[in-house]
Design a protein around this motif. Sequence first.
Motif, PDB file in Angstrom:
ATOM      1  N   ASP A   1       0.799  -1.228   0.000  1.00 29.16           N
ATOM      2  CA  ASP A   1       0.000   0.000   0.000  1.00 29.16           C
ATOM      3  C   ASP A   1       0.836   1.285   0.000  1.00 29.16           C
ATOM      4  N   VAL A   2       2.083   1.201   0.443  1.00 27.37           N
ATOM      5  CA  VAL A   2       2.915   2.411   0.453  1.00 27.37           C
ATOM      6  C   VAL A   2       4.015   2.295  -0.607  1.00 27.37           C
ATOM      7  N   VAL A   3       4.930   1.355  -0.417  1.00 22.54           N
ATOM      8  CA  VAL A   3       6.054   1.209  -1.356  1.00 22.54           C
ATOM      9  C   VAL A   3       5.538   0.922  -2.770  1.00 22.54           C
ATOM     10  N   GLY A   4       4.548   0.033  -2.858  1.00 25.85           N
ATOM     11  CA  GLY A   4       4.022  -0.371  -4.167  1.00 25.85           C
ATOM     12  C   GLY A   4       3.279   0.733  -4.886  1.00 25.85           C
ATOM     13  N   ASN A   5       2.826   1.734  -4.168  1.00 23.42           N
ATOM     14  CA  ASN A   5       2.086   2.836  -4.782  1.00 23.42           C
ATOM     15  C   ASN A   5       2.951   4.056  -5.062  1.00 23.42           C
ATOM     16  N   CYS A   6       4.236   3.981  -4.736  1.00 23.82           N
ATOM     17  CA  CYS A   6       5.118   5.129  -4.951  1.00 23.82           C
ATOM     18  C   CYS A   6       5.361   5.310  -6.450  1.00 23.82           C
ATOM     19  N   PRO A   7       5.034   6.489  -7.018  1.00 30.64           N
ATOM     20  CA  PRO A   7       5.111   6.639  -8.473  1.00 30.64           C
ATOM     21  C   PRO A   7       6.529   6.567  -9.029  1.00 30.64           C
ATOM     22  N   SER A   8       7.532   6.868  -8.212  1.00 32.21           N
ATOM     23  CA  SER A   8       8.891   6.816  -8.757  1.00 32.21           C
ATOM     24  C   SER A   8       9.682   5.644  -8.173  1.00 32.21           C
ATOM     25  N   LYS A   9       9.002   4.766  -7.446  1.00 39.45           N
ATOM     26  CA  LYS A   9       9.652   3.586  -6.843  1.00 39.45           C
ATOM     27  C   LYS A   9      10.906   4.006  -6.061  1.00 39.45           C
ATOM     28  N   CYS A  10      10.731   5.084  -5.280  1.00 38.26           N
ATOM     29  CA  CYS A  10      11.905   5.603  -4.574  1.00 38.26           C
ATOM     30  C   CYS A  10      11.945   5.155  -3.112  1.00 38.26           C
ATOM     31  N   MET A  11      11.060   4.227  -2.722  1.00 44.81           N
ATOM     32  CA  MET A  11      11.013   3.788  -1.321  1.00 44.81           C
ATOM     33  C   MET A  11      11.315   2.300  -1.212  1.00 44.81           C
ATOM     34  N   GLU A  12      11.922   1.943  -0.068  1.00 45.94           N
ATOM     35  CA  GLU A  12      12.113   0.518   0.218  1.00 45.94           C
ATOM     36  C   GLU A  12      11.819   0.234   1.676  1.00 45.94           C
ATOM     37  N   TRP A  13      11.298  -0.957   1.939  1.00 40.58           N
ATOM     38  CA  TRP A  13      11.011  -1.406   3.304  1.00 40.58           C
ATOM     39  C   TRP A  13      11.722  -2.753   3.480  1.00 40.58           C
ATOM     40  N   ASP A  14      12.656  -2.808   4.435  1.00 34.47           N
ATOM     41  CA  ASP A  14      13.420  -4.058   4.607  1.00 34.47           C
ATOM     42  C   ASP A  14      12.909  -4.874   5.788  1.00 34.47           C
ATOM     43  N   GLY A  15      11.711  -4.562   6.245  1.00 35.45           N
ATOM     44  CA  GLY A  15      11.159  -5.275   7.395  1.00 35.45           C
ATOM     45  C   GLY A  15      11.387  -4.538   8.697  1.00 35.45           C
ATOM     46  N   LYS A  16      12.353  -3.608   8.680  1.00 36.77           N
ATOM     47  CA  LYS A  16      12.631  -2.859   9.915  1.00 36.77           C
ATOM     48  C   LYS A  16      12.621  -1.342   9.692  1.00 36.77           C
ATOM     49  N   GLU A  17      13.089  -0.977   8.498  1.00 42.40           N
ATOM     50  CA  GLU A  17      13.287   0.444   8.257  1.00 42.40           C
ATOM     51  C   GLU A  17      12.772   0.844   6.877  1.00 42.40           C
ATOM     52  N   LEU A  18      12.180   2.048   6.813  1.00 38.08           N
ATOM     53  CA  LEU A  18      11.735   2.596   5.536  1.00 38.08           C
ATOM     54  C   LEU A  18      12.805   3.553   5.027  1.00 38.08           C
ATOM     55  N   THR A  19      13.316   3.308   3.810  1.00 37.81           N
ATOM     56  CA  THR A  19      14.290   4.245   3.251  1.00 37.81           C
ATOM     57  C   THR A  19      13.698   4.904   2.002  1.00 37.81           C
ATOM     58  N   VAL A  20      14.050   6.172   1.821  1.00 37.11           N
ATOM     59  CA  VAL A  20      13.531   6.945   0.694  1.00 37.11           C
ATOM     60  C   VAL A  20      14.711   7.541  -0.071  1.00 37.11           C
ATOM     61  N   ASP A  21      14.729   7.317  -1.379  1.00 36.93           N
ATOM     62  CA  ASP A  21      15.697   8.001  -2.237  1.00 36.93           C
ATOM     63  C   ASP A  21      15.069   9.352  -2.599  1.00 36.93           C
TER      64      ASP A  21
END
Lengths: 362, 400
Positions: free
Chosen positions: B251-271
Amino acid sequence: MAEEKKKRITDIGPPNYEQFLPPIIKDNYGKWKYHEIVKPGVMVHVGESGDKLFTVRAGSPRLVSTAKIRMYADLAEKYCGGHLRFTSRHNVEFLLSDGSKVDALIKDLADLGHPVGGIGNAISSIVHTQGWVHCHSAATDASGIVKAVMDELNEYFTSTKLPGKLRIALACCLNMCGAVHCSDIAILGIHRKPPITDHATLKKVCEIPTVSASCPTAAIRPATVDGFESVEVLEEQCMYCANCYTVCPAMPLNDPVNDGVSIWVGGKVSDARVPPKFSKLAVPYIPNNPPRWPEVVGTVKNIVEVWAQNARPYERLGEWIERITWPRFFKMTEIEFSKEHIDDFKHAGLSFNRTAQITHVQ
Amino acid sequence: MADLPNTPLLDELEKGPWPSFVKEIKLAAQKNDMSKDLLGQLELSYNQKIGHWKHGGIVGVMGYGGGVIGRYSDLPDKFPKISHFHTMRINQPSGWFYTSDVLRKLCDIWDRRGSGLTNMHGSTGDIIFLGTVTDELEPIFAELTEQGFDLGGSGSDVRTPSCCVGPARCEWACYDTLKACYDITQRYQDELHRPAFPYKWKFKFSGCANDCVAAKARADISIIGTWKDDIRIDQAGVKEYVDNGLNIVRDVVGNCPSKCMEWDGKELTVDNSNCRRCMHCINVMPKALRPGTETGATVLIGSKAPIVEGALLSSVLIPFLKVDDAEEMDDFCDVIEEIIDVWCEEGKARERIGEFIQRVGMGNFLDAVGLEALPEMVAFPRDNPYVFYDLDGDDEEKEG
């Protein structure tokens, strides 16, 4: 002794908004930290100071009497120190610093006949125009259809069970005072016949070159008709936009038999996820059927419910349709596709399907 | 007060859970004969499926060309109390905030001198006083200004600007929409009250890309809050959403229009260098994510509804404007005034600025108003080879 003439006041603009802000807003202005939706129609904003502001949003018919505004004012005094605001979609919002009073306010609003809701994944109030209540160019009524549609969709106002936000708007003619063209669902009043020119009066009330220039398809030309200096309309070129009627009262299009409503879907203005989109044609024509326009209401409700059952979380109507593709939208909603759905105005080719990626609905 | 007219069709619209406008008209009609005749005429429209208002008519208050919409019944003998039934647009306070006192004062004026019916509010944002007679216009105006209110725009002028709730009650407001809206409205009072343009001109102010006043769809100048630096992330807050059942990958990472987010199970990182400031992730997790702190607005130009040449969405004119900086706003107003000058000089009657730009070409328009062409202004560069090469400009450069 002659009374001194009062100086006429002009060009003062609106009153400064600061004098109307509640104290808690003045204290936390620009320093809100986050908000949460507490329950349908109620949210709490928390300031960096730790202050909490509860908002209760109530639906309204937009057309409100001074008697009702006075009732709103009484409620604002009872619960919010005399402060309230309205939203861009005609809702009224009460701003409470004491969360324990929220339920009592909701009950008082219910007693006034005003449901609380419209926040989060819900339908908000329908933005709409004047219709037969107050407009000369209306192809349909506005308030009546809105009331009938919202009666049917009220449960989606007072809950947050939709996949995403749902924004419906209604304009009673193509002038679109409500700018409905970027709505999840737009209900648009339409004419379907060219203007009936009043040749005897046209020259007296309008300038012929202005009338002629008003037509976007150059269908209006100066002509002498029945001895009157007037205009002729090339009827096969007319697309019933009524711009000529807006500039010239001698070219009316209003027609009780052929006017009606069209329905458009899939627009949005927010940039969230995908950029803003125009609404696209779903149903080219539904006849006017007052007082409750059951065919319009049924069509809108069906679209909403098919979307609600099939969309992914946060997917607005237009995003859902673009994922499943338009043929499946027409199939799933059982709306008939016709040649009217295919654009033939400027740049029409941009809307043709220029790919072999097809879902092949059976 | 005599009985209300018989309205069997309208009475059907008193039923159901949604608040009823018919009840509102009847409430007003208890005390007001205009509203009573309105009820009668509207019932007739419901019977005949056609409106009964005559076309326009120029009425107003002394010295103004806008703010009042003339309206006359086409059945004045049958409904004499609404033979005149003019609308007054009253410029709302920024953000539509009121006190109970000021609302009652407005109601007092309208109960004495009008129909007792309003729109709170009209689509453009004004308070709408719905229905009065010509003779009352000037007295109403005097009483309104006495209370600190003024008329809004109508016709070919600056229409009443409007803004979202902004920093008054929203943590996402990237600039002070209420102040910007108020300041612009005050700056352009003459242009708002005295129509002198080819057509209408709308300013709308939204504090973020969610655009709660639909600026991108309908304003000639759409001022949309944004930020330049990084999204502020509270990782503990993110974890709380995930622990409470949010499907963050879908719902969050998958909806990002520029695919600039990642979730590794512990932390959300944004480019952040690839973030488009679309607001989706912030909308979903308002307790964990916030816009950055280097805030301002993107200014877009030219949206409009279909009449005449088709609907347009606004497109980027200034990628980043520090709205809260007074000096930058002055420069911005200079640009706006240059644009309006060019449009007033070259625009056709009923041609909005968006249509004007389409007709003359964006490149020519930018030259005329002295702005530089920027890649942020286009979704993609042209895909046809019909370029108007500006060789004169080249020659000058060589000579220079």
